[in-house]
Design a protein around this motif. Structure first.
Motif, PDB file in Angstrom:
ATOM      1  N   MET A   1       2.140   2.834  13.183  1.00  0.00           N
ATOM      2  CA  MET A   1       1.352   2.222  12.347  1.00  0.00           C
ATOM      3  C   MET A   1       0.893   3.116  11.351  1.00  0.00           C
ATOM      4  SD  MET A   1       1.604  -1.230  12.301  1.00  0.00           S
ATOM      5  CE  MET A   1       3.588  -0.702  12.432  1.00  0.00           C
ATOM      6  N   SER A   2       0.190   4.042  11.904  1.00  0.00           N
ATOM      7  CA  SER A   2      -0.442   5.005  11.099  1.00  0.00           C
ATOM      8  C   SER A   2       0.527   5.810   9.958  1.00  0.00           C
ATOM      9  CB  SER A   2      -1.316   6.323  11.612  1.00  0.00           C
ATOM     10  OG  SER A   2      -1.554   7.035  10.947  1.00  0.00           O
ATOM     11  N   SER A   3       1.824   5.884  10.237  1.00  0.00           N
ATOM     12  CA  SER A   3       2.562   6.628   9.328  1.00  0.00           C
ATOM     13  C   SER A   3       3.157   5.426   8.518  1.00  0.00           C
ATOM     14  CB  SER A   3       3.829   7.135  10.250  1.00  0.00           C
ATOM     15  OG  SER A   3       4.629   5.974  11.102  1.00  0.00           O
ATOM     16  N   LEU A   4       3.166   4.231   8.915  1.00  0.00           N
ATOM     17  CA  LEU A   4       3.753   3.120   7.930  1.00  0.00           C
ATOM     18  C   LEU A   4       2.686   3.059   6.918  1.00  0.00           C
ATOM     19  CD1 LEU A   4       5.385   0.896   7.076  1.00  0.00           C
ATOM     20  CD2 LEU A   4       4.278  -0.393   8.867  1.00  0.00           C
ATOM     21  N   LYS A   5       1.221   3.063   7.254  1.00  0.00           N
ATOM     22  CA  LYS A   5      -0.014   2.869   6.402  1.00  0.00           C
ATOM     23  C   LYS A   5       0.153   4.256   5.516  1.00  0.00           C
ATOM     24  CE  LYS A   5      -3.780   4.405   7.540  1.00  0.00           C
ATOM     25  NZ  LYS A   5      -5.296   4.676   8.131  1.00  0.00           N
ATOM     26  N   ASN A   6       0.339   5.578   5.745  1.00  0.00           N
ATOM     27  CA  ASN A   6       0.367   6.471   5.121  1.00  0.00           C
ATOM     28  C   ASN A   6       1.628   6.229   4.147  1.00  0.00           C
ATOM     29  OD1 ASN A   6      -1.806   7.966   6.153  1.00  0.00           O
ATOM     30  ND2 ASN A   6      -0.451   9.014   7.624  1.00  0.00           N
ATOM     31  N   SER A   7       2.787   5.863   4.344  1.00  0.00           N
ATOM     32  CA  SER A   7       3.782   5.994   3.489  1.00  0.00           C
ATOM     33  C   SER A   7       3.338   4.724   2.268  1.00  0.00           C
ATOM     34  CB  SER A   7       5.101   5.287   4.208  1.00  0.00           C
ATOM     35  OG  SER A   7       5.575   6.294   4.844  1.00  0.00           O
ATOM     36  N   ILE A   8       2.781   3.684   2.718  1.00  0.00           N
ATOM     37  CA  ILE A   8       2.368   2.482   1.807  1.00  0.00           C
ATOM     38  C   ILE A   8       1.397   2.989   0.873  1.00  0.00           C
ATOM     39  CG2 ILE A   8       1.323   0.413   1.343  1.00  0.00           C
ATOM     40  CD1 ILE A   8       2.456  -0.468   4.140  1.00  0.00           C
ATOM     41  N   ILE A   9       0.252   3.919   1.347  1.00  0.00           N
ATOM     42  CA  ILE A   9      -0.658   4.356   0.521  1.00  0.00           C
ATOM     43  C   ILE A   9      -0.013   5.402  -0.462  1.00  0.00           C
ATOM     44  CG2 ILE A   9      -2.865   5.823   0.478  1.00  0.00           C
ATOM     45  CD1 ILE A   9      -3.759   4.423   3.333  1.00  0.00           C
ATOM     46  N   ILE A  10       0.659   6.375   0.019  1.00  0.00           N
ATOM     47  CA  ILE A  10       1.026   7.480  -0.763  1.00  0.00           C
ATOM     48  C   ILE A  10       2.114   6.850  -1.913  1.00  0.00           C
ATOM     49  CG2 ILE A  10       2.407   9.306  -1.071  1.00  0.00           C
ATOM     50  CD1 ILE A  10       1.286  10.251   1.880  1.00  0.00           C
TER      51      ILE A  10
ATOM     52  N   GLY B   1       0.154  17.421   6.198  1.00  0.00           N
ATOM     53  CA  GLY B   1      -0.605  17.885   7.232  1.00  0.00           C
ATOM     54  C   GLY B   1      -0.565  17.022   8.597  1.00  0.00           C
ATOM     55  N   PRO B   2      -1.239  17.118   9.389  1.00  0.00           N
ATOM     56  CA  PRO B   2      -1.041  16.233  10.901  1.00  0.00           C
ATOM     57  C   PRO B   2      -1.541  14.882  10.163  1.00  0.00           C
ATOM     58  CG  PRO B   2      -2.207  18.323  11.497  1.00  0.00           C
ATOM     59  CD  PRO B   2      -2.069  18.302  10.046  1.00  0.00           C
ATOM     60  N   GLU B   3      -2.375  14.724   9.357  1.00  0.00           N
ATOM     61  CA  GLU B   3      -2.943  13.457   9.286  1.00  0.00           C
ATOM     62  C   GLU B   3      -2.102  12.646   8.017  1.00  0.00           C
ATOM     63  OE1 GLU B   3      -6.940  13.707   7.720  1.00  0.00           O
ATOM     64  OE2 GLU B   3      -7.604  14.522   9.593  1.00  0.00           O
ATOM     65  N   GLN B   4      -1.174  13.348   7.294  1.00  0.00           N
ATOM     66  CA  GLN B   4      -0.190  12.723   6.453  1.00  0.00           C
ATOM     67  C   GLN B   4       1.159  12.570   6.898  1.00  0.00           C
ATOM     68  OE1 GLN B   4      -1.952  15.859   5.380  1.00  0.00           O
ATOM     69  NE2 GLN B   4      -3.722  14.464   5.229  1.00  0.00           N
ATOM     70  N   ARG B   5       1.236  12.081   8.035  1.00  0.00           N
ATOM     71  CA  ARG B   5       2.763  11.842   8.635  1.00  0.00           C
ATOM     72  C   ARG B   5       2.969  10.499   8.078  1.00  0.00           C
ATOM     73  NH1 ARG B   5       3.859  15.123  13.185  1.00  0.00           N
ATOM     74  NH2 ARG B   5       5.560  13.657  13.796  1.00  0.00           N
ATOM     75  N   THR B   6       4.072  10.584   7.277  1.00  0.00           N
ATOM     76  CA  THR B   6       4.848   9.371   6.598  1.00  0.00           C
ATOM     77  C   THR B   6       5.817   8.699   7.737  1.00  0.00           C
ATOM     78  OG1 THR B   6       6.331  10.460   5.539  1.00  0.00           O
ATOM     79  CG2 THR B   6       4.333  10.167   4.451  1.00  0.00           C
ATOM     80  N   LEU B   7       6.125   7.645   7.636  1.00  0.00           N
ATOM     81  CA  LEU B   7       7.169   6.900   8.201  1.00  0.00           C
ATOM     82  C   LEU B   7       8.473   7.872   8.389  1.00  0.00           C
ATOM     83  CD1 LEU B   7       7.771   4.561  10.024  1.00  0.00           C
ATOM     84  CD2 LEU B   7       8.469   3.386   8.093  1.00  0.00           C
ATOM     85  N   PRO B   8       9.115   8.074   7.202  1.00  0.00           N
ATOM     86  CA  PRO B   8      10.470   8.777   7.458  1.00  0.00           C
ATOM     87  C   PRO B   8      10.175  10.233   8.115  1.00  0.00           C
ATOM     88  CG  PRO B   8       9.942   8.337   5.267  1.00  0.00           C
ATOM     89  CD  PRO B   8       9.007   7.691   5.764  1.00  0.00           C
ATOM     90  N   ARG B   9       8.827  10.740   7.867  1.00  0.00           N
ATOM     91  CA  ARG B   9       8.498  12.123   8.799  1.00  0.00           C
ATOM     92  C   ARG B   9       8.541  11.822  10.184  1.00  0.00           C
ATOM     93  NH1 ARG B   9       3.583  16.453   8.335  1.00  0.00           N
ATOM     94  NH2 ARG B   9       4.238  17.573  10.013  1.00  0.00           N
ATOM     95  N   GLU B  10       7.836  10.647  10.642  1.00  0.00           N
ATOM     96  CA  GLU B  10       7.821  10.142  11.986  1.00  0.00           C
ATOM     97  C   GLU B  10       9.200  10.043  12.540  1.00  0.00           C
ATOM     98  OE1 GLU B  10       5.742   9.926  15.206  1.00  0.00           O
ATOM     99  OE2 GLU B  10       4.859  10.374  13.478  1.00  0.00           O
ATOM    100  N   MET B  11       9.991   9.518  11.960  1.00  0.00           N
ATOM    101  CA  MET B  11      11.488   9.106  12.388  1.00  0.00           C
ATOM    102  C   MET B  11      12.196  10.435  12.422  1.00  0.00           C
ATOM    103  SD  MET B  11      12.489   5.886  10.009  1.00  0.00           S
ATOM    104  CE  MET B  11      14.053   5.998  10.301  1.00  0.00           C
ATOM    105  N   PHE B  12      11.946  11.367  11.514  1.00  0.00           N
ATOM    106  CA  PHE B  12      12.594  12.861  11.733  1.00  0.00           C
ATOM    107  C   PHE B  12      11.983  13.450  12.842  1.00  0.00           C
ATOM    108  CE2 PHE B  12      12.890  17.319  10.747  1.00  0.00           C
ATOM    109  CZ  PHE B  12      14.122  17.522  10.370  1.00  0.00           C
ATOM    110  N   SER B  13      10.830  13.416  12.938  1.00  0.00           N
ATOM    111  CA  SER B  13      10.195  14.372  14.229  1.00  0.00           C
ATOM    112  C   SER B  13      10.563  13.396  15.328  1.00  0.00           C
ATOM    113  CB  SER B  13       8.800  14.198  14.183  1.00  0.00           C
ATOM    114  OG  SER B  13       8.198  14.747  12.925  1.00  0.00           O
ATOM    115  N   GLY B  14      10.957  12.165  15.545  1.00  0.00           N
ATOM    116  CA  GLY B  14      11.489  11.442  16.666  1.00  0.00           C
ATOM    117  C   GLY B  14      12.670  11.691  16.894  1.00  0.00           C
TER     118      GLY B  14
END
Length: 276
Positions: free
Chosen positions: A70-79, A221-234
């Protein structure tokens, strides 16, 4: 349509049929990976396997109830929203300036403005990293927003510039001759006419930012993890079916944006037809 098909020569019918078949095969080839992922997001298994042992919404529930996702989704939407708004301002200004500028250097400047679309993403990411690092913009929301704006602005320039090709500059001159200020003339005369192109550019800009991962890997940085980056890391660290749920959500967003673009295109054609 069948009457027109029957009136064609045999060679034309063969060419038309071959075009339809090849186009269908290409479409299936492009859409097959997405169709393969979607059923896996509803699997009850903890592994990505076919055939599905059962159907379940557990991975969507895991996605929705996970603070990390949810944090990554929120970051993606904000950015995405911030970079889209900024690219709309910059892209519209650039398109208006290029449309009125008569110079032999105009193609060179246009190529420079559109270069982020042509240059490979890795090169753009490395360049932005070395440009932003000395001024402390890496690992920050502002740095990511500016970087995504650089990627998204060319799409606004392209769509607004295409709309301005059919724009009658005499309308702006008429508004100025009647005492309208440049800002008022833009808001009441120019903006309503270029709004379809601006809306299309904004949708392209948001989709570009929402799906972007290369620049995020370099600059976030660690606080700016977006949804695509979270998927890539996963995918790299621990393959979980939750990634398929995230992929379906991304695909759904893209389909909605494309459907909106098509609706805007048809609306624009209807307006042109009624005006003609």
């Amino acid at each position: 349509m069948s009457d027109n098909f029957s009136l064609r020569t045999p060679s034309q019918r063969i060419a038309w049929t071959a075009t339809i078949v090849v186009s269908t095969l290409v479409f299936i080839f492009l859409i097959a990976p997405i169709l393969a992922i979607m059923p896996l997001s509803f699997s009850s298994s903890s592994y990505l396997t076919y055939p599905l042992p059962g159907l379940s919404l557990r991975w969507y529930d895991d996605f929705i109830n996970s603070p990390r996702w949810m944090s990554s989704l929120k970051n993606s939407i904000i950015i995405g929203v911030a970079s889209t708004l900024l690219s709309m301002v910059l892209g519209t200004t650039a398109a208006l300036g290029l449309a009125q500028w008569k110079s032999r250097f105009k193609p060179l400047v246009l190529a420079f403005v559109l270069s982020p679309v042509v240059v490979p993403g890795v090169i753009t990411a490395v360049g932005l990293y070395f440009f932003f690092a000395p001024i402390g913009l890496t690992g920050s929301y502002l740095g990511l927003i500016l970087a995504h704006t650089a990627l998204a602005t060319p799409f606004v320039v392209i769509t607004v510039g295409a709309t301005l090709q059919s724009f009658d500059t005499n309308l702006a001159r008429a508004a100025a001759s009647l005492g309208a200020s440049p800002i008022y003339a833009f808001r009441r005369v120019i903006l309503p006419l270029i709004l379809p192109g601006l809306a299309s550019g904004a949708l392209f800009a948001f989709a570009t930012s929402f799906d972007e991962v290369v620049i995020v890997l370099f600059m976030a940085g660690p606080e700016q993890r977006t949804l695509p980056r979270e998927m890539f890391s996963g995918i790299r660290e621990n393959i979980s079916p939750t990634i398929t749920a995230a992929a379906v959500i991304l695909t759904t967003v893209s389909v909605i944006l494309l459907a909106t673009l098509e609706a805007l295109r048809r609306r624009n054609e209807r307006l042109k037809g009624s005006g003609g």
